[in-house]
Design a protein around this motif. Structure first.
Motif, PDB file in Angstrom:
ATOM      1  N   TRP A 253      -5.909  10.725 -11.032  1.00  0.00           N
ATOM      2  CA  TRP A 253      -6.520  11.180  -9.860  1.00  0.00           C
ATOM      3  C   TRP A 253      -7.401  10.280  -9.312  1.00  0.00           C
ATOM      4  O   TRP A 253      -7.399   9.720  -8.099  1.00  0.00           O
ATOM      5  CB  TRP A 253      -7.194  12.751 -10.052  1.00  0.00           C
ATOM      6  N   GLU A 254      -8.260   9.451 -10.028  1.00  0.00           N
ATOM      7  CA  GLU A 254      -9.136   8.524  -9.662  1.00  0.00           C
ATOM      8  C   GLU A 254      -8.247   7.253  -8.778  1.00  0.00           C
ATOM      9  O   GLU A 254      -8.533   6.812  -7.874  1.00  0.00           O
ATOM     10  CB  GLU A 254      -9.946   7.891 -10.482  1.00  0.00           C
ATOM     11  N   ARG A 255      -7.173   7.140  -9.737  1.00  0.00           N
ATOM     12  CA  ARG A 255      -6.413   5.757  -9.116  1.00  0.00           C
ATOM     13  C   ARG A 255      -5.803   6.232  -7.610  1.00  0.00           C
ATOM     14  O   ARG A 255      -5.630   5.599  -6.710  1.00  0.00           O
ATOM     15  CB  ARG A 255      -5.321   5.472  -9.901  1.00  0.00           C
TER      16      ARG A 255
ATOM     17  N   PRO B 288       0.710  -1.179   0.084  1.00  0.00           N
ATOM     18  CA  PRO B 288       0.069  -0.107  -0.223  1.00  0.00           C
ATOM     19  C   PRO B 288       1.112   1.261   0.118  1.00  0.00           C
ATOM     20  O   PRO B 288       0.441   2.290  -0.840  1.00  0.00           O
ATOM     21  CB  PRO B 288      -0.796  -0.315   1.494  1.00  0.00           C
ATOM     22  N   ARG B 289       2.026   1.324   0.815  1.00  0.00           N
ATOM     23  CA  ARG B 289       2.643   2.427   0.838  1.00  0.00           C
ATOM     24  C   ARG B 289       3.436   2.755  -0.497  1.00  0.00           C
ATOM     25  O   ARG B 289       3.366   3.776  -1.144  1.00  0.00           O
ATOM     26  CB  ARG B 289       3.840   2.358   1.709  1.00  0.00           C
TER      27      ARG B 289
ATOM     28  N   ALA C  48      -5.809   4.597  -3.868  1.00  0.00           N
ATOM     29  CA  ALA C  48      -4.713   4.339  -3.053  1.00  0.00           C
ATOM     30  C   ALA C  48      -4.677   5.202  -1.613  1.00  0.00           C
ATOM     31  O   ALA C  48      -4.120   4.463  -0.548  1.00  0.00           O
ATOM     32  CB  ALA C  48      -3.641   4.765  -3.875  1.00  0.00           C
ATOM     33  N   MET C  49      -4.956   6.357  -1.666  1.00  0.00           N
ATOM     34  CA  MET C  49      -4.815   6.955  -0.415  1.00  0.00           C
ATOM     35  C   MET C  49      -5.827   6.602   0.571  1.00  0.00           C
ATOM     36  O   MET C  49      -5.498   6.652   2.066  1.00  0.00           O
ATOM     37  CB  MET C  49      -5.178   8.527  -0.512  1.00  0.00           C
ATOM     38  N   LEU C  50      -7.094   5.721   0.337  1.00  0.00           N
ATOM     39  CA  LEU C  50      -7.845   5.040   1.294  1.00  0.00           C
ATOM     40  C   LEU C  50      -7.079   3.876   1.978  1.00  0.00           C
ATOM     41  O   LEU C  50      -7.687   3.378   3.320  1.00  0.00           O
ATOM     42  CB  LEU C  50      -9.200   4.633   0.637  1.00  0.00           C
ATOM     43  N   HIS C  51      -6.115   3.516   1.546  1.00  0.00           N
ATOM     44  CA  HIS C  51      -5.346   2.230   2.131  1.00  0.00           C
ATOM     45  C   HIS C  51      -3.840   2.654   2.822  1.00  0.00           C
ATOM     46  O   HIS C  51      -3.332   1.850   2.976  1.00  0.00           O
ATOM     47  CB  HIS C  51      -4.943   1.215   1.004  1.00  0.00           C
ATOM     48  N   THR C  52      -3.985   3.838   3.104  1.00  0.00           N
ATOM     49  CA  THR C  52      -2.695   4.318   3.608  1.00  0.00           C
ATOM     50  C   THR C  52      -3.070   5.657   4.670  1.00  0.00           C
ATOM     51  O   THR C  52      -4.173   5.976   4.787  1.00  0.00           O
ATOM     52  CB  THR C  52      -1.561   4.775   2.929  1.00  0.00           C
TER      53      THR C  52
END
Length: 684
Positions: A421-423, A394-395, A427-431
């Protein structure tokens, strides 16, 4: 007289029917007991010449044969023993299949005893014995020793060896920390996490410090560095020992400076003057020094740490490698070329093993992007994604997604930027936010303002500012975030939001060269937007950005100022400046702006000598469509906004492109801004 065939067991019959040469089992039954015993011993692992099982020795003595040579000759004559002393494969399979398992294991233990008596290692034989189901602590010891040797250099092999040791009867708890370390080093975070969970529930687990290091490394790779810090807090300064530098990295990363200093004081002196131990100590020291008001000592310390780990050739479970940390500090200092050099050396040396490679390659890509080398950046991203057979952790996935956003923003393609941006949003939801992820968050801050999506990341940005506040606003780490906030405020046309960040850059300028450059650039941007600027000041600010490893930003500033210059000589001067910083390519970003604007100037030279900036070539409806295009609207969104069909919007845009002589979309955006005059020049 009737000759009866020897009795064939079901196991022997199965061998005959499933691929063994015909009569293999019959041949074995037809041979004397002593020949069969010799073949079984060799099938188990005994060799010629060498010690043989006691049972074979006894049968040889009672067989009346001339001795071992005669026995071997009889076995070879039967076609079951090859000249090199190995049993024919099908015969070996048959013997091991029809011999009772306890008898096979008894022979295997006797074989292990022969090796032990001669002081010889079992080598690969230990693996074969474990896979065959033999439970023997001598085999366990050999496999664990081999696993320990492979752990730091070949964790994939270590995983296999430890698993085989379990098959041979190893203690699961005693090897848990090492097995977890091997799994995490290969990128298998789930397996590592499960093993560590089973270890840390015990009151006094064995190999505790190693287990905590693995747990911290796994949490960090999952993008949850605060959990890494919690693990070290649970361990405590009294037990942290040589893991103190890793604790410092984790705690500083999540804003716990007091805890980090206590940990470093408890374990600041390395256990031994080895490359690895000194490198770890330098890592903790470098991170602490990066928080100072004058942070210039932090980078050399981290570079030294990275060099030492490269030279040691070992990989340990770490929240982050010194190579990655040194590269981040170099990027935050405005030295992307140095950052690229650091991570190239670390990847070449295999610093941190395979698990660390993706992050190092992604930081190399970030350095290339900063230096306006998108092709090199994409090559490094590709290397990061194919390094392991596991998906990006995830990082690293978050860093990769932010990279894609940065590359798309610099290319000037709105559609690609929206997809990236959508990707990144996913990704930010998992970190979570930590000190070492501020560069990606800074990039997303600018893009969110551009796409009018700031609300999507406002919670994360609040956490970032709180983190910096808890650490005492360290200039080195805070400056890029303040610069991103300045750009976001310019994009949002929010002078009130810009002021505190401009002031912060000005305050940091006394101790940070990067801050002084960015503070000047921010003032010049405001002047450009207000239409009250001097070409010399713009050029100086743009060259300052280029000097701190931000050529694309310098070209962008010069290009937009050129579009608003009141005099033709100033326009040409600023366009030349932009082309100096962004010479490659012709399809996006600052260079597209410079080239398109240069084309308009050239057209003016062949016409009446003035640049059309009043939009006279566009109809009122086309101007309306143009403003929506500059806002990044799609055909459908344009249609919904002004009550026309998406196809009609597409026709309007195609007609405007022909009238303005635009070669591509980026070219069209620049020409539309020049034609309308009042549009925000920052919105590429």
């Amino acid at each position: 007289m009737v000759t009866r065939k020897p009795h064939i067991t079901p196991a022997e019959l199965e061998l005959d029917v499933t691929g063994s040469p015909q009569f293999t089992a019959l041949q074995l039954r037809g041979e004397t007991a002593v020949v069969r015993e010799l073949l079984l011993a060799l099938s188990v692992g005994f060799t010629l010449p060498g010690p043989l099982p006691q049972e074979l020795e006894r049968k040889m003595a009672g067989d009346g044969a001339d001795g071992l040579e005669s026995l071997v000759a009889r076995a070879e004559a039967s076609g079951l023993l090859q000249p090199d002393g190995t049993v024919v494969g099908t015969a070996q399979l048959a013997l091991l299949k029809i011999t009772p398992t306890p008898r096979v294991h008894a022979l295997q233990r006797e074989l292990v005893g022969c090796f032990a008596a001669q002081g010889l290692p079992l080598g690969d034989l230990a693996r074969d014995l474990a896979r065959s189901g033999l439970a023997d602590q001598r085999v366990v010891a050999e496999l664990e020793k081999a696993g320990d040797k492979a752990l730091e250099h070949d964790p994939g092999l270590a995983v296999q060896l430890y698993d085989e040791a379990l098959l041979a009867g190893a203690d699961e708890l005693a090897t848990a920390a090492r097995r977890a370390q091997a799994a995490s080093a290969t990128g298998d975070l789930d397996s590592a996490g499960r093993i560590i969970d089973g270890l840390l529930v015990y009151a006094d687990p064995p190999d505790l410090r190693r287990g905590v290091d693995v747990a911290a490394a796994v949490w960090a790779q999952r993008g949850l560095l605060a959990r890494s810090a919690d693990v070290y807090s649970w361990l405590g300064p009294e037990r942290v020992g040589p893991s103190a530098p890793s604790a410092v990295v984790a705690m500083i990363g999540c804003g716990n400076r007091v805890g980090a200093e206590a940990m470093f004081a408890a374990g600041s002196a390395p256990e031994s003057p080895t490359l690895l131990a000194v490198g770890q100590a330098q890592t903790g020291q470098g991170i602490l020094e990066s928080l100072a008001q004058d942070p210039h000592q932090g980078l050399p310390a981290l570079i030294h740490a990275s060099d030492m780990l490269n030279a040691s050739g070992t990989s340990l479970p770490l929240p982050d490698t010194p190579g990655a940390l040194a590269a981040l500090v170099a990027l935050h200092s405005g030295e992307p070329h140095l950052a690229e050099t650091i991570v190239r050396a670390a990847t070449t040396a295999g610093q941190g093993g395979n698990a660390a490679k993706p992050r190092l390659f992604l930081l190399q890509a970030w350095s290339a992007m900063q230096q306006d080398n998108p092709e090199e950046a994409r090559l490094a991203v590709n290397e990061a994604c194919k390094t392991n057979h596991w998906p990006l952790v995830p990082r690293d996935e978050f860093l990769c997604a932010a990279l894609e956003v940065g590359l798309a923003r610099r290319s000037g393609e709105v559609h690609g930027l929206v997809l990236a941006w959508e990707r990144a949003r996913e990704a930010m939801l998992h970190t979570s936010v930590d000190l070492y992820s501020l560069l990606p968050w800074a990039e997303l801050t600018i893009t969110a303002a551009r796409l009018r999506e700031t609300r999507r990341i406002s919670l994360y940005l609040d956490e970032a500012w709180k983190l910096l506040q808890n650490l005492g606003e360290p200039p080195l780490w805070a400056v890029p975030m303040h610069w991103a906030a300045v750009q976001a405020a310019l994009l949002s046309d929010s002078p009130a939001d810009l002021a505190p960040h401009a002031a912060a850059l000005a305050r940091a300028a006394d101790h940070s060269h990067l801050a002084s450059v960015l503070a000047v650039a921010g003032k010049v941007w405001v002047a450009v937007l207000a239409g009250k600027f001097r070409a010399t000041e713009v050029e100086s600010a743009a060259r300052g950005l280029n000097a701190v490893g931000m050529p694309w930003e310098g070209a962008r500033l010069a290009g937009h100022a050129a579009a608003r210059a009141g005099e033709r000589k100033d326009m040409l001067r600023l366009l030349a400046c932009a082309r100096d910083f962004h010479p490659q390519g012709s399809s996006g970003g600052a260079n597209a702006a410079a080239q398109a604007e240069a084309g308009i100037v050239a057209a003016a030279d062949h016409g009446n000598g003035t640049v059309q900036s009043d939009g006279s070539v566009l109809s009122e409806r086309e101007k309306e469509v143009a403003r929506l295009v500059l806002e990044g609207k799609t055909y459908r969104e344009i249609g919904e906004a002004i009550y026309i069909s998406p196809r009609t919007a597409e026709h309007h845009i195609a007609r405007m492109r022909r009238r303005l002589g635009a070669e591509n979309r980026s070219d069209l955006l620049v020409r539309l801004r020049l034609a309308l005059g009042s549009e925000d020049p920052l919105r590429e």
